[in-house]
Design an enzyme around this catalytic site. Structure first.
Site, PDB file in Angstrom:
ATOM      1  N   CYS A 161       6.054   8.233   5.127  1.00 48.51           N
ATOM      2  CA  CYS A 161       7.164   8.651   6.093  1.00 48.51           C
ATOM      3  C   CYS A 161       7.819  10.223   5.369  1.00 48.51           C
ATOM      4  O   CYS A 161       8.915   9.950   4.949  1.00 48.51           O
ATOM      5  CB  CYS A 161       8.209   7.696   6.502  1.00 48.51           C
ATOM      6  SG  CYS A 161       9.114   8.277   8.053  1.00 48.51           S
ATOM      7  N   CYS A 338     -44.026  -2.212  20.747  1.00 46.97           N
ATOM      8  CA  CYS A 338     -45.190  -1.688  21.545  1.00 46.97           C
ATOM      9  C   CYS A 338     -46.239  -2.978  21.724  1.00 46.97           C
ATOM     10  O   CYS A 338     -46.917  -3.343  20.797  1.00 46.97           O
ATOM     11  CB  CYS A 338     -45.950  -0.621  20.585  1.00 46.97           C
ATOM     12  SG  CYS A 338     -47.421   0.139  21.545  1.00 46.97           S
TER      13      CYS A 338
HETATM   14  P1  FAD Z   1       2.608  -1.503   3.125  1.00 49.32           P
HETATM   15  O1  FAD Z   1       3.272  -1.922   4.325  1.00 49.32           O
HETATM   16  O2  FAD Z   1       3.494  -0.938   1.975  1.00 49.32           O
HETATM   17  O3  FAD Z   1       1.857  -3.045   2.368  1.00 49.32           O
HETATM   18  C1  FAD Z   1       1.050  -3.049   1.111  1.00 49.32           C
HETATM   19  C2  FAD Z   1       1.047  -4.248   0.915  1.00 49.32           C
HETATM   20  O4  FAD Z   1      -0.120  -4.405  -0.114  1.00 49.32           O
HETATM   21  C3  FAD Z   1       2.493  -4.880   0.184  1.00 49.32           C
HETATM   22  O5  FAD Z   1       2.824  -6.010   0.938  1.00 49.32           O
HETATM   23  C4  FAD Z   1       1.892  -5.068  -1.188  1.00 49.32           C
HETATM   24  O6  FAD Z   1       2.615  -6.254  -1.801  1.00 49.32           O
HETATM   25  C5  FAD Z   1       0.308  -5.459  -1.313  1.00 49.32           C
HETATM   26  N1  FAD Z   1      -0.183  -5.104  -2.262  1.00 49.32           N
HETATM   27  C6  FAD Z   1      -0.118  -4.140  -3.078  1.00 49.32           C
HETATM   28  N2  FAD Z   1      -1.004  -4.276  -4.229  1.00 49.32           N
HETATM   29  C7  FAD Z   1      -1.603  -5.306  -4.014  1.00 49.32           C
HETATM   30  C8  FAD Z   1      -2.442  -6.043  -4.767  1.00 49.32           C
HETATM   31  N3  FAD Z   1      -2.941  -5.625  -5.909  1.00 49.32           N
HETATM   32  N4  FAD Z   1      -2.901  -7.292  -4.471  1.00 49.32           N
HETATM   33  C9  FAD Z   1      -2.371  -7.880  -3.017  1.00 49.32           C
HETATM   34  N5  FAD Z   1      -1.666  -7.041  -2.397  1.00 49.32           N
HETATM   35  C10 FAD Z   1      -1.204  -5.868  -2.658  1.00 49.32           C
HETATM   36  N6  FAD Z   1       6.760   4.613   9.282  1.00 49.32           N
HETATM   37  C11 FAD Z   1       6.964   4.798  10.609  1.00 49.32           C
HETATM   38  O7  FAD Z   1       6.012   4.669  11.238  1.00 49.32           O
HETATM   39  N7  FAD Z   1       8.260   5.360  11.055  1.00 49.32           N
HETATM   40  C12 FAD Z   1       9.257   5.413  10.275  1.00 49.32           C
HETATM   41  O8  FAD Z   1      10.515   5.537  10.697  1.00 49.32           O
HETATM   42  C13 FAD Z   1       9.193   4.962   8.946  1.00 49.32           C
HETATM   43  N8  FAD Z   1      10.205   5.230   8.040  1.00 49.32           N
HETATM   44  C14 FAD Z   1      10.035   4.785   6.749  1.00 49.32           C
HETATM   45  C15 FAD Z   1      11.060   4.695   6.031  1.00 49.32           C
HETATM   46  C16 FAD Z   1      11.194   4.272   4.763  1.00 49.32           C
HETATM   47  C17 FAD Z   1      12.346   4.548   3.942  1.00 49.32           C
HETATM   48  C18 FAD Z   1      10.025   3.993   3.997  1.00 49.32           C
HETATM   49  C19 FAD Z   1       9.966   3.390   2.717  1.00 49.32           C
HETATM   50  C20 FAD Z   1       8.772   4.052   4.984  1.00 49.32           C
HETATM   51  C21 FAD Z   1       8.850   4.462   6.223  1.00 49.32           C
HETATM   52  N9  FAD Z   1       7.576   4.325   7.287  1.00 49.32           N
HETATM   53  C22 FAD Z   1       7.940   4.698   8.391  1.00 49.32           C
HETATM   54  C23 FAD Z   1       6.408   4.019   6.487  1.00 49.32           C
HETATM   55  C24 FAD Z   1       5.740   2.569   6.670  1.00 49.32           C
HETATM   56  O9  FAD Z   1       6.740   1.685   6.241  1.00 49.32           O
HETATM   57  C25 FAD Z   1       4.629   2.891   5.862  1.00 49.32           C
HETATM   58  O10 FAD Z   1       3.766   3.683   6.175  1.00 49.32           O
HETATM   59  C26 FAD Z   1       3.789   1.387   6.112  1.00 49.32           C
HETATM   60  O11 FAD Z   1       4.655   0.227   5.835  1.00 49.32           O
HETATM   61  C27 FAD Z   1       2.342   1.199   5.512  1.00 49.32           C
HETATM   62  O12 FAD Z   1       1.822   0.196   5.718  1.00 49.32           O
HETATM   63  P2  FAD Z   1       0.687  -0.264   4.592  1.00 49.32           P
HETATM   64  O13 FAD Z   1       0.014  -1.720   5.100  1.00 49.32           O
HETATM   65  O14 FAD Z   1      -0.361   0.840   4.382  1.00 49.32           O
HETATM   66  O15 FAD Z   1       1.447  -0.679   3.144  1.00 49.32           O
END
Ligand code: FAD
Ligand code: UQ1
Length: 410
Positions: A161, A338
């Site tokens: 984000c 075929c």
């Molecule tokens: P995440 O949701 O981060 O999930 C990753 C998961 O993988 C976690 O639960 C973690 O525990 C797990 N994991 C990591 N390593 C391992 C491992 N080795 N083994 C097993 N599990 C593991 N997006 C929007 O669309 N609109 C917005 O307005 C917006 N605002 C944001 C504001 C902030 C402050 C933040 C921090 C983010 C914002 N986002 C927004 C971005 C959005 O939250 C992320 O892009 C989204 O959560 C990404 O999803 P993901 O599944 O890729 O990763």
């Protein structure tokens, strides 16, 4: 060791939503999700938490309530991948075998790459909306603000984000205005980038906001050190060939940390691109080297902004393409046929693929001259052609072949 049809690593926005789609089409416990956290956070809400518009608790739900009921939740961290062997190992040493893998591990926050962090978060004025540990300090820092610089940073890496560092600033600026402290504050955006936003239409709109709200912007400034004793923040001037730094006093410092793909992914060169992100095809989200692996969300190399909204655009693509991959229907194997008519009543029914390997529909030897093969050629095929194929309803005998061969297909 355990075996699953589909293993999803990460139960965040991407992992949870993809797993949910598959649990509705695969039998119970064919899907496993590896996720160590107790709580699933709706991270976009943290912007509002930092500004005091929502409470941190409102952004989280128990992971157990969020993950799909028909999936097996393995509450652990994945620690080693063996993609050539279709297996991985978890922190407890458990071996997990899979047929298909979805990687949705998000990004890691590298606060420790900034000298003085994370320790300086324990001192006044230093905060970050990017972490449950420090987001509530944003509001606290605004409440305690007396006078001086309110600095908002943007690191020298891709982040999730990319608008959130500025959202934190605009909300804070209005807080200070509302609480009659704005005239004592110097609000600053110190960003490693050279632009306000990657899309010109919105960059122009934000530039207007910056001007109207009397905010100063310092481009190509990268936060490298926090000195809480003197309340100073040190920035590297990225365009200075000698690598000069500039130090700013702060009353409030909102840090957006450098971010990177999880260490674990980067440990396996075959998974990632140069920059360390999971290397998937940008149209299909299939891994470019391992066809039974797909990726979604922040951990991938997809050249778009890393958001939950992007994941909403990605999860059906992963589902559709992975489902086709599971059914073996997404690529053409060269199937051809075929019917070799050997007279007025017999036929050898040849069916084979690109490699010239027989790919026979019936579980009998079709190389043998048969009356049935002849009947099929003479009477069935014309009907199949006129009635089904020309209407788009005949996709070849692949499905029948799989059923008659108990799913093995050969
Ligand atoms: P995440 O949701 O981060 O999930 C990753 C998961 O993988 C976690 O639960 C973690 O525990 C797990 N994991 C990591 N390593 C391992 C491992 N080795 N083994 C097993 N599990 C593991 N997006 C929007 O669309 N609109 C917005 O307005 C917006 N605002 C944001 C504001 C902030 C402050 C933040 C921090 C983010 C914002 N986002 C927004 C971005 C959005 O939250 C992320 O892009 C989204 O959560 C990404 O999803 P993901 O599944 O890729 O990763
Ligand atoms: C969206 O789909 C989404 O993901 C679930 C977000 O994340 C929280 C968003 O911020 C946005 C803007 C969308 C897009 C949806 C609409 C209705 C504009």
């Amino acid at each position: 060791s355990q075996s699953y049809k589909l293993v999803v690593v990460g139960g965040g926005a991407g992992g949870c939503s993809v797993a949910a789609k598959f649990t509705s089409v695969l039998p119970k416990n064919n899907v496993a999700i590896i996720e160590p956290s107790d709580t699933h956070y709706y991270q976009p809400m943290w912007t509002m938490v930092g500004g005091g518009m929502k409470k941190l608790e409102q952004s989280g739900r128990p992971m157990s309530q969020v993950l799909p009921k028909n999936a097996r939740w393995i509450k652990e961290r994945a620690t080693t991948f063996f993609p050539e062997e279709n297996r991985l190992v978890t922190a407890s040493g458990e071996e997990i075998n899979y047929e298909y893998l979805v990687i949705a591990m998000g990004l890691q926050l590298d606060y420790n790459k900034i000298k003085g962090l994370p320790e300086a978060f324990n001192t006044p004025g230093v905060c970050s909306n990017y972490s449950t540990q420090y987001v509530e300090k944003t509001l606290e820092s605004l409440r305690n603000f007396k006078e001086g610089n309110a600095i908002f940073t943007f690191p020298n890496t891709p982040i999730k984000c990319a608008g959130a560092p500025q959202k934190a600033m605009y909300i804070s600026e209005q807080y200070l205005r509302k609480h009659n402290k704005r005239n004592k504050a110097n609000v600053m955006f110190n960003t490693s980038l050279g632009v306000l936003f990657g899309v010109k239409k919105y960059a122009d709109a934000l530039e207007k906001v910056i001007r109207e709200r009397d905010i100063s912007v310092n481009f190509r400034h990268e936060l490298i050190e926090v000195k809480p004793d003197t309340k100073e923040a040190v920035f590297r001037l990225l365009d200075d060939p000698a690598g000069a730094t500039k130090t700013f006093k702060y009353e409030m410092l909102h840090v957006t940390p450098p971010m990177s793909a999880p260490e674990l992914l980067r440990a396996n060169k075959k998974f990632t691109n140069e920059a360390g992100y999971l290397e998937v095809d940008k149209s299909t989200l299939q891994h470019i080297r391992f066809p039974n692996i797909f990726g979604i969300g922040d951990c991938t190399n997809l050249p778009t902004s890393k958001t939950a909204a992007a994941i909403a655009g990605q999860n059906k693509i992963v589902y559709d393409n992975l489902k086709l991959q599971m059914e073996g229907k997404n690529t053409y194997d060269g199937y051809t046929s075929c019917p070799l008519v050997t007279g007025y009543s017999k036929c050898i029914l040849a069916e084979f693929d690109y490699d010239g390997q027989p790919l026979e529909t019936l579980p009998i030897n079709q190389a043998k001259e048969r009356n049935t093969s002849f009947f099929m050629k003479k009477e069935i095929m014309p009907v199949l052609y006129w009635k089904l194929m020309l209407n788009g309803w005949w996709n070849g005998p692949g499905t029948i072949r799989k059923i008659l061969h108990f799913g093995t297909g050969r």
